[in-house]
Design a protein around this motif. Structure first.
Motif, PDB file in Angstrom:
ATOM      1  N   LEU A 154     -15.630  -4.599  -4.589  1.00 15.54           N
ATOM      2  CA  LEU A 154     -15.236  -5.033  -3.046  1.00 15.54           C
ATOM      3  C   LEU A 154     -16.026  -6.029  -2.856  1.00 15.54           C
ATOM      4  O   LEU A 154     -15.544  -6.970  -2.003  1.00 15.54           O
ATOM      5  CB  LEU A 154     -14.894  -3.708  -2.333  1.00 15.54           C
ATOM      6  N   ASN A 199     -10.449  -8.122  -0.005  1.00 16.00           N
ATOM      7  CA  ASN A 199     -10.209  -7.279  -1.343  1.00 16.00           C
ATOM      8  C   ASN A 199      -9.117  -6.001  -0.938  1.00 16.00           C
ATOM      9  O   ASN A 199      -8.488  -5.653  -1.638  1.00 16.00           O
ATOM     10  CB  ASN A 199     -11.413  -6.905  -2.130  1.00 16.00           C
ATOM     11  N   LEU A 200      -9.749  -5.619   0.181  1.00 15.27           N
ATOM     12  CA  LEU A 200      -8.783  -4.324   0.832  1.00 15.27           C
ATOM     13  C   LEU A 200      -7.517  -4.567   0.884  1.00 15.27           C
ATOM     14  O   LEU A 200      -6.430  -3.803   0.820  1.00 15.27           O
ATOM     15  CB  LEU A 200      -9.785  -3.676   1.778  1.00 15.27           C
ATOM     16  N   THR A 201      -7.270  -5.906   1.717  1.00 16.76           N
ATOM     17  CA  THR A 201      -6.130  -6.208   2.081  1.00 16.76           C
ATOM     18  C   THR A 201      -5.312  -6.504   0.738  1.00 16.76           C
ATOM     19  O   THR A 201      -3.878  -6.175   0.669  1.00 16.76           O
ATOM     20  CB  THR A 201      -5.990  -7.360   2.949  1.00 16.76           C
ATOM     21  N   ALA A 202      -5.878  -7.156  -0.313  1.00 19.41           N
ATOM     22  CA  ALA A 202      -5.030  -7.344  -1.366  1.00 19.41           C
ATOM     23  C   ALA A 202      -4.828  -6.202  -2.118  1.00 19.41           C
ATOM     24  O   ALA A 202      -3.744  -6.190  -2.899  1.00 19.41           O
ATOM     25  CB  ALA A 202      -6.141  -8.289  -2.250  1.00 19.41           C
ATOM     26  N   ARG A 203      -5.439  -5.096  -2.265  1.00 20.77           N
ATOM     27  CA  ARG A 203      -5.342  -3.793  -2.785  1.00 20.77           C
ATOM     28  C   ARG A 203      -4.462  -2.827  -1.947  1.00 20.77           C
ATOM     29  O   ARG A 203      -4.208  -1.910  -2.335  1.00 20.77           O
ATOM     30  CB  ARG A 203      -6.489  -3.140  -3.168  1.00 20.77           C
ATOM     31  N   ARG A 204      -4.228  -3.462  -0.779  1.00 21.42           N
ATOM     32  CA  ARG A 204      -3.248  -2.475   0.233  1.00 21.42           C
ATOM     33  C   ARG A 204      -4.132  -1.096   0.329  1.00 21.42           C
ATOM     34  O   ARG A 204      -3.399  -0.072   0.263  1.00 21.42           O
ATOM     35  CB  ARG A 204      -1.979  -2.215  -0.204  1.00 21.42           C
ATOM     36  N   ILE A 205      -5.525  -0.992   0.606  1.00 21.84           N
ATOM     37  CA  ILE A 205      -5.912  -0.099   1.115  1.00 21.84           C
ATOM     38  C   ILE A 205      -6.351   0.058   2.531  1.00 21.84           C
ATOM     39  O   ILE A 205      -6.939  -1.055   2.915  1.00 21.84           O
ATOM     40  CB  ILE A 205      -7.456   0.125   0.345  1.00 21.84           C
ATOM     41  N   ASN A 239     -15.932 -10.943 -11.651  1.00 22.10           N
ATOM     42  CA  ASN A 239     -16.265  -9.514 -12.374  1.00 22.10           C
ATOM     43  C   ASN A 239     -17.845  -9.557 -12.636  1.00 22.10           C
ATOM     44  O   ASN A 239     -18.345 -10.406 -13.333  1.00 22.10           O
ATOM     45  CB  ASN A 239     -15.362  -9.217 -13.241  1.00 22.10           C
ATOM     46  N   GLY A 284      -8.660   6.574  -2.916  1.00 18.43           N
ATOM     47  CA  GLY A 284      -8.969   5.379  -2.889  1.00 18.43           C
ATOM     48  C   GLY A 284      -9.891   4.984  -2.030  1.00 18.43           C
ATOM     49  O   GLY A 284     -10.171   3.704  -1.718  1.00 18.43           O
ATOM     50  N   PRO A 325     -12.713 -12.180  -4.749  1.00 13.88           N
ATOM     51  CA  PRO A 325     -11.701 -11.999  -5.775  1.00 13.88           C
ATOM     52  C   PRO A 325     -11.826 -12.979  -7.107  1.00 13.88           C
ATOM     53  O   PRO A 325     -12.346 -13.997  -6.852  1.00 13.88           O
ATOM     54  CB  PRO A 325     -10.430 -12.159  -5.325  1.00 13.88           C
TER      55      PRO A 325
END
Lengths: 405, 448
Positions: free
Chosen positions: B302, A57-63, B309, A369, B306
């Motif tokens: 997180l 998720n972090l890679t997907a959101r670029r965090i 929800n 973030g 993905p």
């Protein structure tokens, strides 16, 4: 002969031999190892699954993860801080440090005040005066049944309903303490290095008093007569600071709050947020502490009172020397958890806008973030505070615990 | 001679009769006017109490405004209230907003549903409080077997769904539905398993059955979509039902979990499990609930693969469960520690296995010892559910704040806060009275 009468537990042959592990379901040791592997395996795989998802998720959101953001300029406006802070130049790290200090400020003062109020109410519940007992019981029952957050919101609204700065000024022109919706304004001593030296002298006096009381206790143990402590203590506590202060020129200037435009200038401020939080925490926690104190005093058997009375001790002496030391033993562990609760409950500050660590970390988290790091900071801070309080209280508990054989 | 030798105390009694001869007088003397200090305190307190009571009655009843006129657009005209502000309460805000505060944004015409839910919850608490219902129903081996089979079928089924999910996310494919046939079969097993399990447990333990069925009914009433009830998404739930759902589900799920954690923490044969439990309990107890709620609201998304929800209510619910479990585990552990060691040893001597020993000997006694602190913890969590305000969930307290954000009513927060406090006090006071009564009852059976 002596061999026959020896304690059978000491004979090696009687001890069960150490068995080797059998790979069979009927061996309890084997079973427990298998179960442990299974349970730990499940926990580890769940953790791994969550971490895997988080990374994805972090890679997907670029965090980007990591604590590098702590050095960046914060830009969070902070209303009250105990150290120098400017949002345009200081870092997130410093902002978080201010949050920690603000948390400690409310927690330490809250613990002290709640203990005093709670003890008074707890003793009041045992009062022979029916009205006092009923009133304190009503207080305890009601306060403990209303959520703390509701109480905090209530106090905050009450404080915000106070007159504006201008009205407060108009009503008490001759006064020096002002209660307005900008908080409490009090006159403040203008701080000079001399006062620091005087404070140091006072600390030295405190240490001297401690040494003196130790000495007089030793003399009492040896001779039975206790030399008077208080004149020496008074001398040690008052004379050195005053002498230091006078010798260095005796500066004494008080900064009075004054109205400039719509707000006060000068003097010290207790912000309405801080005051509402402190008020709510103290009033709420005192309800719990009162119950602890009451049960602690009740836990001391009646025989202790009677025996002390039979020895001819006066009421005050009985309370101080016989009952309270015993009640303290019962009281300390639950009191510790109330102190911890108060500290943790101070995190509700975020709801009324007092900038404690949770509030500042939350702002940081929203700006950068860095959710994981922000929450990690909050948890680390509270874990550290909690562990320190428990360690200290455990040490104190061991210190006063009943020494048995 | 005889007169001079009479008992001195009796002569004293004759010369100075007690000043108060009636019982009420004696009581007053002993409890209110015992000494000059006591008398002074009583008089001062009486003065303060009477003054503040009069002021309160004046504010809350005599000068209070009970209703306000509305404009043609339905906007309240609160000038009357503003005129008496400070002298009289404006209860009109409660009259105007009580449906919003109690039931949130639930569709107005359907609000009988959350109202029934509130009564169901209260009925559930009352039923659980009656000790007559705690006993066992009929537990024969076949029924137990059926219940276990049904539970296993449901669990295996859920596990299969989860496995499909996990595999899909690990392979990197977005979440997809399993094939239609498999899905239908699994769904059928799932549904039947649940019903059979519910019926079987009701026969074995009526209490568990009552809980399962009531909670199911509450779920149906709130979300709708079946039996001709219109579907209401979770986003529209609010007010008292949210508070009750968070508290009840939180404790109902956390309690069994906490027993396992407490047993794990007491375990001597499984050091690894013990370490995990200690770590969990100490970690959770060392941080405030707020941080766990933040974690649930910010970090939980997180954690999920993905595309999945989890709604806010469920996330908060999980946080409350995780938090409550740690605290309840400590209470349960207290009970386990208080139990004399002889009980364990006697059970061992009878040759009972671990779960027989724990389920039949240890837990019934240990839990009984800690009922009062357990109820106190329940009260604590009931109050703590109000913290979800901070992560933006619409519980009772949040709805109160939302009601206050309406411009005409903004100035009348005290009235709303007092009303909310009374609701909380009613629930908490009932629980604490019950806990005290139970404590007395349990203590009286232990006195010999």
């Amino acid at each position: 002969m002596s061999d026959n009468t020896a304690d059978p537990r000491l004979i090696g042959a009687r001890v069960a031999p150490k068995r080797s592990l059998r790979f069979s379901w009927s061996d309890p040791l084997f079973r427990s190892i298998v179960w442990q592997i299974v349970i730990v395996g499940v926990v580890v795989s769940i953790a791994w699954y969550l971490i895997h998802n988080t990374n994805e998720n972090l890679t997907a959101r670029r965090i980007a993860t990591g604590f590098g953001f702590l050095d960046r300029v914060a830009g969070i406006p902070i209303g009250e801080s105990m150290i120098d802070y400017n949002p345009a130049e200081h870092s997130y790290g410093r902002a978080l440090l201010i949050g920690v200090l603000n948390t400690l400020k409310v927690a330490v003062i809250g613990v002290v005040l709640a203990t005093i109020l709670g003890t008074l109410i707890g003793i009041g519940r045992l009062s022979k005066n029916w009205l006092v007992a009923q009133l304190t019981a009503f207080y305890v029952e009601t306060i403990r049944d209303i959520p703390l957050l509701l109480q905090l919101l209530f106090w905050y609204t009450v404080l915000q309903g106070l007159p504006t700065a201008r009205q407060a000024w108009d009503r008490n022109v001759n006064g020096s303490v002002f209660l307005s919706n900008r908080g409490i304004k009090v006159p403040l001593l203008v701080w000079e290095p001399v006062h620091g030296w005087a404070l140091l002298a006072f600390t030295a006096g405190l240490f001297g008093t401690w040494l003196w009381s130790r000495r007089s206790r030793r003399i009492q143990a040896e001779t039975g007569a206790r030399p008077a402590t208080w004149p020496v203590a008074l001398g040690l506590l008052i004379v050195p600071p005053v002498v230091v202060w006078l010798a260095l020129g005796a500066p004494f200037q008080i900064d009075y709050p004054a109205l400039r435009g719509f707000n006060f200038q000068g003097g010290g401020t207790v912000s309405p947020e801080y005051f509402a939080l402190l008020l709510g925490l103290v009033i709420y926690t005192a309800g719990y502490i009162a119950e602890i104190v009451r049960s602690g005093i009740q836990a001391v058997p009646n025989g202790q009172w009677e025996a002390a009375r039979a020895l001819g001790l006066r009421h005050g002496a009985i309370l101080r020397q016989v009952v309270l030391p015993q009640a303290l033993r019962v009281v300390i562990p639950p009191m510790t958890s109330q102190y911890l609760n108060l500290t943790k409950n101070s995190s509700l500050a975020v709801a009324i806008g007092y900038q404690d660590i949770v509030s500042i970390a939350n702002t940081t988290l929203n700006q950068t973030g860095q959710a994981i790091e922000g929450i990690a900071v909050i948890m680390a801070v509270y874990l550290t505070i909690s562990l320190s309080i428990s360690l200290f209280m455990n040490w104190y508990n061991a210190h006063i615990a009943l020494v048995e054989r | 001679m005889s007169t001079t030798l009479s008992n001195p105390s009796s002569t004293q009694a004759q010369s100075a009769p007690p000043p108060f001869t009636t019982r009420a007088g004696a009581w007053l003397k002993a409890n209110l006017f015992n000494s000059w200090l006591s008398t002074a305190t009583t008089l001062a307190l009486l003065y303060v109490i009477v003054r503040s009571l009069l002021a309160f009655v004046d504010w809350a009843f005599i000068h209070a405004v009970w209703s306000v006129p509305y404009s043609a657009q339905g906007i309240a005209d609160t000038t009357v209230c503003h005129n008496v502000k400070g002298d009289g309460a404006c209860w009109a805000i409660i009259a105007d907003k009580y449906r919003l505060i109690l039931f949130g944004r639930f569709p107005y015409d359907e609000q009988w549903r959350p109202a029934i839910v509130v009564f169901l919850f209260i009925g559930l608490y009352v039923c659980s409080a009656i000790r007559k219902f705690w006993g066992k129903g009929i537990a024969t081996k076949p029924i137990i077997l059926v219940a276990v089979m049904a539970a296993l079928a449901t669990l295996v089924d859920d596990a299969l769904f989860l496995l499909i999910d996990i595999v899909a996310s690990l392979v990197g494919r977005p979440y997809t539905q399993p094939p239609a046939v498999l899905s239908a079969v699994l769904g059928y097993i799932d549904l039947t398993g649940r019903y059979v399990f519910m019926v079987a447990t009701t026969i074995i333990w009526p209490m568990v059955g009552v809980w399962v069925i009531t909670l199911a009914a509450i779920g149906v009433l709130m979300s709708g979509g079946v039996f001709g009830l219109s579907a209401v998404p979770v986003d529209y739930w609010g007010g008292l039902p949210i508070t009750l759902i968070l508290a009840t589900f939180g404790i109902a799920i956390a309690f069994p979990l906490s027993i396992l954690i407490a047993l794990g923490r007491r375990s001597t044969k499984m050091p690894a499990v013990k370490m995990l439990c200690v770590l969990y309990v100490e970690l959770i107890r060392g941080v405030p609930l707020i941080s766990v709620l933040f974690m649930a609201s910010v970090m939980f998304p997180l954690f999920m693969p993905p595309g999945i929800n989890v709604d806010k209510l469920l996330r908060a619910q999980i946080a409350v469960i995780l938090f409550a479990a740690a605290y309840l585990a400590e209470v349960v552990r207290g009970g386990l520690q208080a139990l004399p060691k002889g009980q364990t040893e006697a059970a061992d001597a009878l040759g009972l296995a671990y779960w027989q020993k724990t389920g039949l000997i240890i837990l019934p006694q240990a839990l009984r010892l800690v009922i009062p602190p357990l109820v106190n913890t329940f009260i604590g969590f009931f109050k703590d559910t109000s913290l979800v305000l901070i992560i933006g969930l619409f519980d009772l307290l949040t709805m109160g704040k939302i009601a206050l954000s309406d411009p005409p009513w903004q100035a009348f927060s005290t009235e709303v806060y007092i009303t909310l406090a009374i609701i909380y006090i009613m629930f908490c006071y009932a629980m604490s009275r019950y806990s005290r009564g139970l404590e007395r009852e349990l203590n009286s059976t232990q006195q010999r």
